[in-house]
Design a protein around this motif. Structure first.
Motif, PDB file in Angstrom:
ATOM      1  N   CYS A  58     -18.255  57.567  79.416  1.00 37.24           N
ATOM      2  CA  CYS A  58     -19.281  58.334  80.145  1.00 37.24           C
ATOM      3  C   CYS A  58     -19.650  59.650  79.494  1.00 37.24           C
ATOM      4  O   CYS A  58     -20.659  60.257  79.861  1.00 37.24           O
ATOM      5  N   GLY A  59     -18.849  60.121  78.524  1.00 35.04           N
ATOM      6  CA  GLY A  59     -19.160  61.414  77.916  1.00 35.04           C
ATOM      7  C   GLY A  59     -19.262  62.507  78.963  1.00 35.04           C
ATOM      8  O   GLY A  59     -18.452  62.567  79.900  1.00 35.04           O
ATOM      9  N   PRO A  60     -20.279  63.370  78.881  1.00 36.28           N
ATOM     10  CA  PRO A  60     -20.399  64.482  79.830  1.00 36.28           C
ATOM     11  C   PRO A  60     -21.005  64.088  81.166  1.00 36.28           C
ATOM     12  O   PRO A  60     -21.329  64.961  81.969  1.00 36.28           O
ATOM     13  N   GLY A  61     -21.162  62.791  81.426  1.00 38.35           N
ATOM     14  CA  GLY A  61     -21.489  62.331  82.771  1.00 38.35           C
ATOM     15  C   GLY A  61     -22.948  62.209  83.122  1.00 38.35           C
ATOM     16  O   GLY A  61     -23.278  61.928  84.271  1.00 38.35           O
ATOM     17  N   HIS A  62     -23.850  62.364  82.163  1.00 37.80           N
ATOM     18  CA  HIS A  62     -25.277  62.351  82.507  1.00 37.80           C
ATOM     19  C   HIS A  62     -25.751  60.980  82.975  1.00 37.80           C
ATOM     20  O   HIS A  62     -26.588  60.891  83.876  1.00 37.80           O
ATOM     21  N   ASP A  79     -13.788  58.093  80.484  1.00 34.00           N
ATOM     22  CA  ASP A  79     -13.924  58.497  79.086  1.00 34.00           C
ATOM     23  C   ASP A  79     -12.555  58.823  78.508  1.00 34.00           C
ATOM     24  O   ASP A  79     -11.664  59.315  79.216  1.00 34.00           O
ATOM     25  N   LEU A  80     -12.413  58.550  77.210  1.00 38.05           N
ATOM     26  CA  LEU A  80     -11.155  58.816  76.520  1.00 38.05           C
ATOM     27  C   LEU A  80     -10.898  60.308  76.351  1.00 38.05           C
ATOM     28  O   LEU A  80      -9.748  60.739  76.251  1.00 38.05           O
ATOM     29  N   SER A  81     -11.962  61.099  76.332  1.00 45.60           N
ATOM     30  CA  SER A  81     -11.862  62.522  76.049  1.00 45.60           C
ATOM     31  C   SER A  81     -11.674  63.345  77.323  1.00 45.60           C
ATOM     32  O   SER A  81     -12.581  63.420  78.154  1.00 45.60           O
ATOM     33  N   PRO A  82     -10.527  64.009  77.489  1.00 44.86           N
ATOM     34  CA  PRO A  82     -10.339  64.870  78.664  1.00 44.86           C
ATOM     35  C   PRO A  82     -11.368  65.988  78.748  1.00 44.86           C
ATOM     36  O   PRO A  82     -11.793  66.374  79.837  1.00 44.86           O
ATOM     37  N   VAL A  85     -14.518  64.569  80.236  1.00 44.27           N
ATOM     38  CA  VAL A  85     -14.335  64.321  81.667  1.00 44.27           C
ATOM     39  C   VAL A  85     -14.390  65.618  82.460  1.00 44.27           C
ATOM     40  O   VAL A  85     -14.993  65.680  83.544  1.00 44.27           O
ATOM     41  N   GLU A  86     -13.826  66.674  81.925  1.00 45.67           N
ATOM     42  CA  GLU A  86     -13.876  67.972  82.612  1.00 45.67           C
ATOM     43  C   GLU A  86     -15.312  68.452  82.752  1.00 45.67           C
ATOM     44  O   GLU A  86     -15.729  68.911  83.833  1.00 45.67           O
ATOM     45  N   LEU A  87     -16.099  68.335  81.683  1.00 46.96           N
ATOM     46  CA  LEU A  87     -17.507  68.725  81.748  1.00 46.96           C
ATOM     47  C   LEU A  87     -18.268  67.862  82.747  1.00 46.96           C
ATOM     48  O   LEU A  87     -19.119  68.358  83.496  1.00 46.96           O
ATOM     49  N   ALA A  88     -17.976  66.553  82.748  1.00 45.37           N
ATOM     50  CA  ALA A  88     -18.663  65.636  83.650  1.00 45.37           C
ATOM     51  C   ALA A  88     -18.371  65.992  85.112  1.00 45.37           C
ATOM     52  O   ALA A  88     -19.276  65.969  85.963  1.00 45.37           O
ATOM     53  N   VAL A  99     -10.019  59.924  83.183  1.00 47.84           N
ATOM     54  CA  VAL A  99      -9.677  59.819  81.764  1.00 47.84           C
ATOM     55  C   VAL A  99      -9.068  58.445  81.537  1.00 47.84           C
ATOM     56  O   VAL A  99      -8.155  58.027  82.259  1.00 47.84           O
ATOM     57  N   GLY A 100      -9.589  57.724  80.549  1.00 47.42           N
ATOM     58  CA  GLY A 100      -9.059  56.389  80.320  1.00 47.42           C
ATOM     59  C   GLY A 100      -9.618  55.741  79.072  1.00 47.42           C
ATOM     60  O   GLY A 100     -10.598  56.197  78.485  1.00 47.42           O
TER      61      GLY A 100
END
Length: 215
Positions: A58-62, A79-82, A85-88, A99-100
């Motif tokens: 999902c990246g930054p959730g857009h 998303d693999l990147s914490p 996910v925080e930004l999203a 995160v996954g």
């Protein structure tokens, strides 16, 4: 740690590093992608009322935010990147984010009525792609559909510099038929196959789209 695990760790680190810049540059991309918006709308409509929809990679959730805006009852981004996910979570509180790993999704069997994977399978090797397709089958309910988009070709490109940051991220370009075969091998039925040229402002790569259904 296997070579594939090391590559995923490098990918996670790379996306963590560029997360803020990625959100700034890519977070509004759907405004200029009418085909993507139409395919996402069709997916939500076919999922039906009350269905949960997953945004995988999902990246930054857009995209997750757009899906929620279409009226999806529940949207879950993974998303693999914490850092992503925080930004999203900050930008799109209307959706849930986890995160996954695409090869080991943090989701229950049959949890989703639909799933989206826009340019996330491009980072997977052949074995990883097979595992991700099997996971996609697992988390979709019977009758649920997945929309998968990726770069067309037959090469692997390694990015070592990204917006001024040193990274090591591999991009796997595949023929449309190869990804369709991976989905079908996992038990999904491919219903739609599309190809297009790059749009204005996009990287100069041809794009492939597949819609697959869990029988």
């Amino acid at each position: 740690m296997t070579g594939e695990q090391r590559q995923r760790e490098r990918m996670r680190t790379g996306y963590d590093t560029v997360a803020g810049e990625y959100q700034r540059r890519i977070g509004g991309e759907l405004a200029g992608k009418p085909l993507d918006r139409a395919l996402l709308a069709a997916l939500v409509e076919q999922a039906g009322p009350g269905a949960a929809v997953a945004d995988l990679g999902c990246g930054p959730g857009h995209v997750a935010g757009f899906l929620a805006g279409l009226g999806a009852a529940r949207v879950v981004g993974v998303d693999l990147s914490p850092a992503m996910v925080e930004l999203a979570r900050e930008a799109h509180p209307e959706a849930e984010f986890r995160v996954g790993d695409l090869c080991e999704l943090p989701a229950e069997e049959g949890e989703f009525g639909a799933a989206v994977a826009l340019y996330s399978v491009i980072h997977l090797s052949g074995e990883e792609l097979a595992a991700a397709c099997a996971e996609l089958h697992r988390v979709l309910r019977p009758g649920g559909r997945a929309l998968v988009a990726f770069h067309l070709g037959s090469e692997v490109r390694r990015l070592t510099e990204w917006w001024g940051h040193q990274v090591e991220v591999d991009f796997h370009f595949r023929p449309l038929a190869a990804v369709a075969e991976a989905l079908e091998a996992a038990g999904l039925a491919v219903e739609v196959r599309l190809e297009r040229e790059p749009g204005e402002g996009e990287a100069e790569t041809r794009r492939g789209y597949l819609v697959a259904r869990r029988p």
